[in-house]
Design an enzyme around this catalytic site. Sequence first.
Site, PDB file in Angstrom:
ATOM      1  N   ASP A 199      48.259  37.543 134.556  1.00 23.44           N
ATOM      2  CA  ASP A 199      49.334  38.212 133.834  1.00 23.44           C
ATOM      3  C   ASP A 199      48.774  39.486 133.177  1.00 23.44           C
ATOM      4  OD1 ASP A 199      51.901  38.463 132.366  1.00 23.44           O
ATOM      5  OD2 ASP A 199      50.660  37.941 130.635  1.00 23.44           O
ATOM      6  N   ASP A 241      50.584  41.807 130.232  1.00 20.22           N
ATOM      7  CA  ASP A 241      50.824  42.040 128.803  1.00 20.22           C
ATOM      8  C   ASP A 241      50.373  40.862 127.956  1.00 20.22           C
ATOM      9  OD1 ASP A 241      52.277  44.652 128.937  1.00 20.22           O
ATOM     10  OD2 ASP A 241      53.669  43.460 130.133  1.00 20.22           O
TER      11      ASP A 241
END
Length: 234
Positions: free
Chosen positions: A25, A27
């Site tokens: 991932d 953010d």
Amino acid sequence: MTTVDTTTTSLDETGGRGLQAVLVDMDGTLVDTEHFWWQAESSLFAELGHPLDETHRAQVVGGPMTRVIDYLLGITGLQLSPAELTVQINQRFVDLLDGGAPLMPGAEELLRLLAEQRIPAALVSASHRRIIDLVLKNLGDHPFAFSVAGDEVTRTKPHPDPYLAAVARFGADPARCVVIEDAPLGVQAGEAAGCPVIAVPSVAPIEPAPGRTVLRSLAELDLELLRSVVAARV
């Protein structure tokens, strides 16, 4: 909407039942941008006469923009269309991000590990392509074979589609692809895709569960752990 390229990317030889790929991932996991998103959202709503407080922050972390917009419009009653609000928040975020975003603790070591060990890796984010490309540009050299953006899949996180798209592009087995996430919705997406998940919570808490390993920082992650979470599944 852009369609994800499902062309298979070749995997390194990793053994009959070992680790095949790592899906990361962006953010709050790889780069410290969650506070940028919150700053963009909270500053904009304050200017529009609807100040937000920290109780709302955990509700918007790690989610797709559509969910965040629906939540913010629902709690404030702001008379803006979702499309218009999305444009304003994204633009404010891009302005904040323009100078680059710091890596999360341990992220540099993770990127080095993936590169040195030649582990196939992809960046899988609910953020839109424009934002992912800006982050990757600021990163410079990185080990990601490709990235999957939230506006490139029919359903983004917490649905499994982004991770399933990455797994399919690698031509891999989900049980042999480790997902690394910081937010509950991302963890939900990775687990729904059938992947072992390593969670490093950023804003919202995440509890350990079967098939899920929770760390305090990416600095605790190493090759042995990546291999062990796959071995436990297969």
